[in-house]
Design a protein around this motif. Structure first.
Motif, PDB file in Angstrom:
ATOM      1  N   ALA A  67       0.844  -1.198   0.000  1.00 22.83           N
ATOM      2  CA  ALA A  67       0.000   0.000   0.000  1.00 22.83           C
ATOM      3  C   ALA A  67       0.882   1.253   0.000  1.00 22.83           C
ATOM      4  O   ALA A  67       0.642   2.194  -0.760  1.00 22.83           O
ATOM      5  CB  ALA A  67      -0.936  -0.016   1.202  1.00 22.83           C
ATOM      6  N   PHE A 121       2.755   1.563  -3.433  1.00 17.69           N
ATOM      7  CA  PHE A 121       1.982   1.953  -4.614  1.00 17.69           C
ATOM      8  C   PHE A 121       1.136   3.215  -4.397  1.00 17.69           C
ATOM      9  O   PHE A 121       0.226   3.488  -5.162  1.00 17.69           O
ATOM     10  CB  PHE A 121       1.094   0.790  -5.074  1.00 17.69           C
ATOM     11  CG  PHE A 121       1.889  -0.384  -5.573  1.00 17.69           C
ATOM     12  CD1 PHE A 121       2.604  -0.299  -6.768  1.00 17.69           C
ATOM     13  CD2 PHE A 121       1.979  -1.557  -4.839  1.00 17.69           C
ATOM     14  CE1 PHE A 121       3.363  -1.369  -7.237  1.00 17.69           C
ATOM     15  CE2 PHE A 121       2.729  -2.629  -5.304  1.00 17.69           C
ATOM     16  CZ  PHE A 121       3.425  -2.537  -6.498  1.00 17.69           C
ATOM     17  N   GLN A 167       2.828  -9.522 -11.623  1.00 21.91           N
ATOM     18  CA  GLN A 167       2.667  -8.123 -11.247  1.00 21.91           C
ATOM     19  C   GLN A 167       1.649  -7.513 -12.191  1.00 21.91           C
ATOM     20  O   GLN A 167       1.538  -7.930 -13.349  1.00 21.91           O
ATOM     21  CB  GLN A 167       4.020  -7.417 -11.339  1.00 21.91           C
ATOM     22  CG  GLN A 167       4.999  -8.027 -10.331  1.00 21.91           C
ATOM     23  CD  GLN A 167       6.377  -7.421 -10.380  1.00 21.91           C
ATOM     24  OE1 GLN A 167       6.877  -7.152 -11.458  1.00 21.91           O
ATOM     25  NE2 GLN A 167       6.981  -7.237  -9.224  1.00 21.91           N
ATOM     26  N   ALA A 168       0.878  -6.535 -11.673  1.00 22.06           N
ATOM     27  CA  ALA A 168      -0.219  -5.981 -12.464  1.00 22.06           C
ATOM     28  C   ALA A 168       0.308  -5.349 -13.751  1.00 22.06           C
ATOM     29  O   ALA A 168      -0.315  -5.398 -14.787  1.00 22.06           O
ATOM     30  CB  ALA A 168      -0.985  -4.965 -11.632  1.00 22.06           C
ATOM     31  N   PHE A 203      -7.271  -4.269   0.414  1.00 26.87           N
ATOM     32  CA  PHE A 203      -6.999  -5.694   0.616  1.00 26.87           C
ATOM     33  C   PHE A 203      -7.599  -6.080   1.959  1.00 26.87           C
ATOM     34  O   PHE A 203      -7.488  -5.321   2.932  1.00 26.87           O
ATOM     35  CB  PHE A 203      -5.487  -5.970   0.631  1.00 26.87           C
ATOM     36  CG  PHE A 203      -4.875  -5.954  -0.740  1.00 26.87           C
ATOM     37  CD1 PHE A 203      -4.505  -4.764  -1.343  1.00 26.87           C
ATOM     38  CD2 PHE A 203      -4.682  -7.136  -1.441  1.00 26.87           C
ATOM     39  CE1 PHE A 203      -3.949  -4.752  -2.615  1.00 26.87           C
ATOM     40  CE2 PHE A 203      -4.136  -7.129  -2.702  1.00 26.87           C
ATOM     41  CZ  PHE A 203      -3.764  -5.938  -3.297  1.00 26.87           C
TER      42      PHE A 203
HETATM   43  P1  ADP Z   1       5.522  -7.234  -5.547  1.00 27.76           P
HETATM   44  O1  ADP Z   1       6.750  -7.745  -4.881  1.00 27.76           O
HETATM   45  O2  ADP Z   1       5.684  -7.016  -6.992  1.00 27.76           O
HETATM   46  O3  ADP Z   1       4.878  -6.104  -4.825  1.00 27.76           O
HETATM   47  P2  ADP Z   1       3.181  -8.657  -4.732  1.00 27.76           P
HETATM   48  O4  ADP Z   1       2.818 -10.098  -4.917  1.00 27.76           O
HETATM   49  O5  ADP Z   1       3.191  -8.132  -3.363  1.00 27.76           O
HETATM   50  O6  ADP Z   1       4.547  -8.486  -5.456  1.00 27.76           O
HETATM   51  O7  ADP Z   1       2.188  -7.817  -5.610  1.00 27.76           O
HETATM   52  C1  ADP Z   1       1.901  -8.220  -6.924  1.00 27.76           C
HETATM   53  C2  ADP Z   1       1.435  -7.041  -7.768  1.00 27.76           C
HETATM   54  O8  ADP Z   1       0.150  -6.631  -7.321  1.00 27.76           O
HETATM   55  C3  ADP Z   1       2.276  -5.808  -7.637  1.00 27.76           C
HETATM   56  O9  ADP Z   1       3.396  -5.880  -8.499  1.00 27.76           O
HETATM   57  C4  ADP Z   1       1.304  -4.733  -8.055  1.00 27.76           C
HETATM   58  O10 ADP Z   1       1.206  -4.692  -9.465  1.00 27.76           O
HETATM   59  C5  ADP Z   1      -0.007  -5.232  -7.503  1.00 27.76           C
HETATM   60  N1  ADP Z   1      -0.331  -4.617  -6.189  1.00 27.76           N
HETATM   61  C6  ADP Z   1      -0.233  -5.196  -4.975  1.00 27.76           C
HETATM   62  N2  ADP Z   1      -0.655  -4.355  -4.000  1.00 27.76           N
HETATM   63  C7  ADP Z   1      -1.036  -3.229  -4.608  1.00 27.76           C
HETATM   64  C8  ADP Z   1      -1.570  -1.981  -4.137  1.00 27.76           C
HETATM   65  N3  ADP Z   1      -1.809  -1.735  -2.841  1.00 27.76           N
HETATM   66  N4  ADP Z   1      -1.852  -1.047  -5.070  1.00 27.76           N
HETATM   67  C9  ADP Z   1      -1.612  -1.279  -6.383  1.00 27.76           C
HETATM   68  N5  ADP Z   1      -1.122  -2.418  -6.878  1.00 27.76           N
HETATM   69  C10 ADP Z   1      -0.829  -3.382  -6.008  1.00 27.76           C
END
Ligand code: ADP
Length: 671
Positions: A414, A417, A464-465, A506
């Motif tokens: 959180a 991002f 990742q998104a 989340f």
């Molecule tokens: P990372 O190590 O890339 O953060 P995560 O598994 O924790 O891996 O998250 C996977 C993907 O989910 C992130 O790369 C991001 O694209 C998306 N994501 C996770 N949490 C958030 C958030 N709070 N806001 C926006 N995108 C998020």
């Protein structure tokens, strides 16, 4: 119109009309009785018997057809020919009867003729009806025989072998697959052969599946029992083939047996099972490989982190400190990645089990957020926690380290991002009468959000998104995959709602127990996690009284690091480079505690610990031993405790982690 031979015979017997054209003759006499009054009188007299006989013939025909159905000829070609013959005969009879009917109708309709006797009128009406019936029958029979030959052709073209027996266990029908399968007795596979005759012949010809120990009667009996008494499916190996046998009983007590050759199918199944097992073995090998790699990586990391931290304490120039800070933060980032990969492979290999120990929610939360509060502040993002204070005071039973890991991951994301605005962590939950508690946690942010089509993907490993996020924000794409699996292990669920551009929420739940009232609150959970994820952030040291410590460690860098850390904590330490040397040192002098590396040449730490405990037996003394190891696989802690050690620190050791474990062990071990 030529009558069939049977009909001609009947006409001769009943009316004494001998010529093959008898039917026409009778028709003409019926039309003009005066042309042959004598014959006419005979016809009228014999007609009832004639009809009776005709009725009998049809009954006989019906029986024949039933019999024919039961003992169908095996080839559909023969069957079709037989059907055609039957049909032609029926049509011939219908033709004769049609003539009769037409004559009758003509007579009945002709008012210019002298009136017929009632008897004759009745006879004519009956013959007309019969003619209709015969025609309908012929049509119905054609239909039945067509359906029948379709069925036979279907059975014939089945991949499976099929055989059908009647209620007296006589063969009714089988297809050519069945005859191929039982080629040695093919000559017996004709309608009417009793099943036991076929089986006996099979036995004599040494059928597949006959064992040396079987005698003929027992074997035949067993086969009959299997096929006729037990409906169901079984698989049997006959020579080098596998056959699946399916038996069924119809309501009218016929037995239908279906045999399918499943050799290929079974081979495929075996291959699939082998492939699955080798994939599983490869997965386990992978997870061991990763654990070993992590051992190899952690040992030098221990040196890098520890020495950099020591050097930073000594650095005088601001530039030197800045460089060392960079070394520390890079090493920390690398450690996070290693830990993620290791955790994930452990979970995937099913080797991660959760602890159930008493812990304070407040302490866990404070320590989890320590490093993140600073990170948020640096970005100008506000980070708030909302929770019922009574909940925070609650002592829970669960795995605080893993709970903390999920919270750190969600709040960390959180903060990562979100460029401006706020991150809010909310905690709530429900107590249940059975002393369990479902913790409910949500993390809201006002960050970049997640595109709708990516929401389903982010809990997958390495996803990742947006690929560009890796470059912009860093990360492995493992955090959420690990969190989702940890939450599942904690009996909860995780989900996400998000709008691109406006933020994400989340939420997860986790089942916990309620700790007994006098539960210990001394577990240094947040410290352990903070040390794992970002060692520099955790600074609370728990002091223990100065001690004389025996340090068993073979790696020179690690020796120096541990010596400095112990020195800073106010303890004095002496080094032994192997387990053997440690035992000798213990003989020489008085020590308060042993800090024991596990992997050492000559004698490893586990063996050394076991020997120390053996020697102490009966002496009333027990020196505390803390394992110090880069092994991080599940079960390592248990192996150390089983060898007689009292505590465990995993490398890279940090000042906080070491101090806490020293304090905990000294506190607990009776001296
Ligand atoms: P990372 O190590 O890339 O953060 P995560 O598994 O924790 O891996 O998250 C996977 C993907 O989910 C992130 O790369 C991001 O694209 C998306 N994501 C996770 N949490 C958030 C958030 N709070 N806001 C926006 N995108 C998020």
């Amino acid at each position: 119109m030529a009558a069939s031979k049977t009909l001609a015979r009947q006409l001769r017997r009943h009316f004494g009309v001998a010529d093959p054209d008898g039917a026409s003759k009778i028709a003409s006499v019926l039309a003009a009785p005066q042309s042959d009054p004598e014959l006419h009188a005979r016809i009228v007299a014999a007609f009832p018997r004639f009809l009776e006989a005709l009725g009998d013939s049809y009954a006989q025909l019906e029986r024949d057809v039933t019999l024919g159905t039961r003992s169908l000829e095996l080839s559909s070609a023969e069957l079709t020919a037989a059907n055609q013959k039957l049909h032609a005969e029926a049509m011939a009879q219908a033709g004769v009867l049609r003539e009769l009917r037409e004559t009758a109708n003509r007579l009945l309709a002709d008012s210019s003729r002298p009136p017929l006797t009632d008897e004759v009128t009745d006879l004519l009406t009956m013959s007309s009806l019969m003619s209709d019936l015969v025609r309908q029958r012929a049509v119905a029979e054609t239909e039945v025989s067509r359906t029948r030959s379709q069925l036979v052709s279907a059975i014939e073209n089945l991949e499976a072998a099929i055989v059908m027996y009647d209620e007296d266990r006589r063969l009714i029908i089988c297809n050519s697959r069945h005859r191929e399968m039982f080629a040695s007795v093919a000559h017996l596979l004709v309608p009417g052969t009793p099943h036991d005759v076929i089986l006996r012949e099979l036995y004599r010809r040494g059928a597949a599946g006959v064992l040396a120990s079987d005698d003929e009667a027992t074997w035949v009996e067993a086969m009959l029992e299997r096929d006729h008494m037990t409906a169901g499916v079984c698989e049997r190996q006959l020579d080098d083939r596998w056959i699946r046998i399916e038996n069924a009983q119809t309501p009218d007590r016929l037995t239908v047996s279906l045999r399918t050759d499943i050799t290929q199918f079974r081979q495929m199944t075996v291959e699939l099972i082998n492939a699955k097992e080798s994939a599983e073995r490869a997965n386990v090998a992978k997870s061991y490989f990763l654990a070993n790699m992590s051992h190899e990586i952690r040992t030098p990391m221990n040196g890098i982190l520890g020495m950099a931290e020591l050097a930073r304490g000594l650095a005088v120039q601001p530039e030197q400190r800045e460089y060392l800070d960079l070394v520390l933060s890079s090493a920390d980032a690398l450690l996070v990645i290693i830990n993620d990969i290791l955790d994930f492979s452990k979970i995937e290999a099913g080797k991660l089990t959760l602890e159930s120990i008493p812990f304070s929610l407040r302490a866990t939360l404070d320590r989890s957020l320590m490093a993140l509060v600073q990170k948020a502040k640096d970005k100008g993002v506000s980070l708030r926690t909302e929770s019922d204070p009574r909940l925070l005071e609650q002592e829970l039973l669960g795995d605080p380290v893993r709970l903390s890991q999920v919270i750190i991951n969600l709040v960390g994301n959180a903060v990562k991002f979100t460029e401006s605005g706020e991150v809010v962590l909310r905690l709530g939950g429900r107590f249940r009468p059975d002393r369990t508690f479902t913790l409910e946690v949500s993390v809201d942010d006002t960050g970049i959000g997640i595109p709708a089509d990516k929401l389903g993907l982010i809990f997958e490993a390495f996803s990742q998104a947006d690929a560009s996020t890796t470059r912009r924000f860093g990360g492995t794409g493992l955090g959420l995959a690990i969190s989702a699996r940890l939450v599942a292990l904690m009996g909860g669920q995780i989900d996400v709602e998000s709008r691109e551009g406006s933020g994400s929420r989340f939420r997860f739940t986790a089942k916990m127990g309620l700790a007994p009232v006098q539960a210990s609150a001394s577990v240094d959970v947040g410290g352990a996690v903070a040390a794992r994820r970002g060692g520099a952030g955790a600074t609370t040291a728990i002091a223990a009284a100065p001690m004389r410590i025996l340090l068993a460690e073979d790696n020179v860098v690690n020796q120096r690091l541990a010596l400095s850390l112990l020195d800073r904590l106010g303890h004095r330490a002496i080094v032994a480079p192997t387990g053997q040397a440690a035992l000798e040192r213990l003989d020489d002098g008085e020590f308060d505690l042993v800090l024991m590396d596990v992997q050492m040449p000559v004698m490893g730490g586990l063996e050394a610990a076991r020997r120390i405990r053996e020697r102490e037996r009966g002496s009333g003394r027990r020196i505390p031993i803390i394992a110090m190891t880069a092994n991080a696989m599940q079960g390592d802690r248990e192996a150390c405790l089983a060898a007689g050690m009292d505590g465990y620190v995993s490398k890279p050791i940090t000042p906080v982690g070491l101090a806490a474990e020293l304090a905990r062990v000294i506190d607990r071990v009776p001296r």
